[in-house]
Design a protein around this motif. Sequence first.
Motif, PDB file in Angstrom:
ATOM      1  N   ILE A 168     112.088  46.543  24.531  1.00 33.02           N
ATOM      2  CA  ILE A 168     113.268  47.322  24.154  1.00 33.02           C
ATOM      3  C   ILE A 168     114.360  46.438  23.570  1.00 33.02           C
ATOM      4  O   ILE A 168     115.019  46.794  22.585  1.00 33.02           O
ATOM      5  CB  ILE A 168     113.800  48.097  25.376  1.00 33.02           C
ATOM      6  N   CYS A 169     114.546  45.258  24.154  1.00 31.74           N
ATOM      7  CA  CYS A 169     115.705  44.426  23.808  1.00 31.74           C
ATOM      8  C   CYS A 169     115.443  43.436  22.670  1.00 31.74           C
ATOM      9  O   CYS A 169     116.352  43.161  21.868  1.00 31.74           O
ATOM     10  CB  CYS A 169     116.165  43.657  25.055  1.00 31.74           C
ATOM     11  N   ALA A 170     114.250  42.895  22.574  1.00 34.40           N
ATOM     12  CA  ALA A 170     113.966  41.854  21.584  1.00 34.40           C
ATOM     13  C   ALA A 170     114.242  42.282  20.135  1.00 34.40           C
ATOM     14  O   ALA A 170     114.719  41.463  19.342  1.00 34.40           O
ATOM     15  CB  ALA A 170     112.520  41.378  21.729  1.00 34.40           C
ATOM     16  N   PRO A 171     113.957  43.535  19.751  1.00 35.67           N
ATOM     17  CA  PRO A 171     114.266  43.920  18.360  1.00 35.67           C
ATOM     18  C   PRO A 171     115.743  43.787  18.011  1.00 35.67           C
ATOM     19  O   PRO A 171     116.076  43.519  16.848  1.00 35.67           O
ATOM     20  CB  PRO A 171     113.807  45.386  18.299  1.00 35.67           C
ATOM     21  N   PHE A 172     116.620  43.940  18.997  1.00 32.74           N
ATOM     22  CA  PHE A 172     118.049  43.774  18.718  1.00 32.74           C
ATOM     23  C   PHE A 172     118.381  42.304  18.469  1.00 32.74           C
ATOM     24  O   PHE A 172     119.274  41.991  17.673  1.00 32.74           O
ATOM     25  CB  PHE A 172     118.884  44.344  19.859  1.00 32.74           C
ATOM     26  N   LEU A 173     117.665  41.396  19.140  1.00 29.61           N
ATOM     27  CA  LEU A 173     117.850  39.978  18.860  1.00 29.61           C
ATOM     28  C   LEU A 173     117.435  39.666  17.423  1.00 29.61           C
ATOM     29  O   LEU A 173     118.138  38.937  16.709  1.00 29.61           O
ATOM     30  CB  LEU A 173     117.038  39.119  19.834  1.00 29.61           C
ATOM     31  N   ASP A 174     116.322  40.234  16.982  1.00 22.49           N
ATOM     32  CA  ASP A 174     115.889  40.010  15.603  1.00 22.49           C
ATOM     33  C   ASP A 174     116.917  40.546  14.612  1.00 22.49           C
ATOM     34  O   ASP A 174     117.154  39.948  13.552  1.00 22.49           O
ATOM     35  CB  ASP A 174     114.529  40.670  15.357  1.00 22.49           C
ATOM     36  N   ARG A 175     117.539  41.659  14.935  1.00 24.37           N
ATOM     37  CA  ARG A 175     118.582  42.199  14.054  1.00 24.37           C
ATOM     38  C   ARG A 175     119.795  41.273  14.031  1.00 24.37           C
ATOM     39  O   ARG A 175     120.429  41.105  12.978  1.00 24.37           O
ATOM     40  CB  ARG A 175     118.972  43.608  14.500  1.00 24.37           C
ATOM     41  N   GLN A 176     120.124  40.683  15.176  1.00 28.59           N
ATOM     42  CA  GLN A 176     121.208  39.695  15.194  1.00 28.59           C
ATOM     43  C   GLN A 176     120.862  38.506  14.302  1.00 28.59           C
ATOM     44  O   GLN A 176     121.703  38.030  13.536  1.00 28.59           O
ATOM     45  CB  GLN A 176     121.441  39.200  16.629  1.00 28.59           C
ATOM     46  N   ILE A 177     119.628  38.034  14.417  1.00 29.32           N
ATOM     47  CA  ILE A 177     119.193  36.890  13.612  1.00 29.32           C
ATOM     48  C   ILE A 177     119.258  37.230  12.124  1.00 29.32           C
ATOM     49  O   ILE A 177     119.712  36.430  11.298  1.00 29.32           O
ATOM     50  CB  ILE A 177     117.772  36.460  14.019  1.00 29.32           C
ATOM     51  N   GLU A 178     118.833  38.432  11.764  1.00 27.45           N
ATOM     52  CA  GLU A 178     118.869  38.855  10.367  1.00 27.45           C
ATOM     53  C   GLU A 178     120.300  38.945   9.858  1.00 27.45           C
ATOM     54  O   GLU A 178     120.578  38.653   8.687  1.00 27.45           O
ATOM     55  CB  GLU A 178     118.161  40.196  10.209  1.00 27.45           C
ATOM     56  N   ALA A 179     121.234  39.359  10.724  1.00 27.65           N
ATOM     57  CA  ALA A 179     122.638  39.464  10.326  1.00 27.65           C
ATOM     58  C   ALA A 179     123.292  38.089  10.201  1.00 27.65           C
ATOM     59  O   ALA A 179     124.071  37.844   9.282  1.00 27.65           O
ATOM     60  CB  ALA A 179     123.402  40.319  11.334  1.00 27.65           C
ATOM     61  N   ILE A 180     122.979  37.193  11.142  1.00 29.89           N
ATOM     62  CA  ILE A 180     123.596  35.862  11.154  1.00 29.89           C
ATOM     63  C   ILE A 180     122.976  34.948  10.105  1.00 29.89           C
ATOM     64  O   ILE A 180     123.653  34.163   9.474  1.00 29.89           O
ATOM     65  CB  ILE A 180     123.462  35.228  12.555  1.00 29.89           C
ATOM     66  N   ARG A 181     121.661  35.056   9.933  1.00 28.44           N
ATOM     67  CA  ARG A 181     120.909  34.228   8.991  1.00 28.44           C
ATOM     68  C   ARG A 181     121.056  32.730   9.291  1.00 28.44           C
ATOM     69  O   ARG A 181     121.444  31.946   8.420  1.00 28.44           O
ATOM     70  CB  ARG A 181     121.344  34.508   7.548  1.00 28.44           C
TER      71      ARG A 181
END
Length: 256
Positions: A168-181
Motif C-alpha cells: 500500500i505504501c511503497a507506491p507513494f515512495l515511488d511517486r515522491q522519488i518521481e517528483a523529487i528526481r
Amino acid sequence: MSMDRSFKEDLSALKDHLERQLQLRNQGIMKDKKNTFTPGRKTEKPKVNELGKDAIENQISLNNKPLPPSKLEDIHRELIDCRRCRLCETRNHLVFGAGNPQAELMFVGEAPGADEDLQGEPFVGRAGQLLSKIIAAIGKTREEVYIANIIKCRPPGNRNPEADEIAICAPFLDRQIEAIRPRIICSLGKFSAQTMLSSSESISRLRGQVYNYKNLCRLVPTFHPAYLLRSPERKKETWEDMQLIMKLLGNNLSES
C-alpha cells in the motif's frame, strides 16, 4: 496560350502554398500573413528541418525543468489523513518526509520510530542525530537532501512492516522519488535495501555497490544509523559508501 500558362503557374503556386500550410499545421505553428497565397506570385517551399525550430527548443526546455514543489505537496495532501492500512489505528503522526524537494541525494529508511511518530518528522531520534552527522561529513545539510521512509506510519513496537503495508505504501515512495528526481538514493538498512531492490540478500552483501532503481536514478545501500549505534565498527564501511555516493555526484571525499 498565355492564359493557360498563367493558370498552370497559379495552380502550381497554390499547390505549393497548400503543402506549406499542411507542413506548418503538422508542426503546430500558426500561419504567417506573409505566406498567404497570391495568384501570379511564386511561393518557395520551406525547409522541413527549419520548421518549428523554436517550438521544439521550447518544448525541450520545458521537459528539462524540474517538477515544482507543489507536486510533492499534492502527494502529501493525498496521504495526510491516510487510512489505507491498519497502521493508521496506532500512529500519532504520519511521517511523509522532509528536506529539499529538488534534492540530488535522497535517503530512504525503513519506517518511523517512536520519536518520529511523536514529531511527524523522519530520523529525529538518536539514529537521526547520527544520520545528521553523516550528512554533515559529506558536506551537506539535512535541508539540502531529502529524507523519507518506505512506510509512512510507525509499526507497533517498531516491528518490521508487513507485506500488505508495504504494497500500500511503497507506491507513494515511488511517486515522491518521481517528483523529487534525485540523482542518487541511499537506502538505509537491510529492510529498505531489500524492499527497494526486491532482494533477500543481507545488507552486508548489498552495500558497497551501485544499482539502477527502476530507471529513475542510482541506488547505493548502506547500514542503518540505528545499527551503527549498536555496531560502531561498521562506520568505516558506511564512510566508504558515502565516498562512493559523492564520487557518483562528482565530489570526491577525503579518505580520512
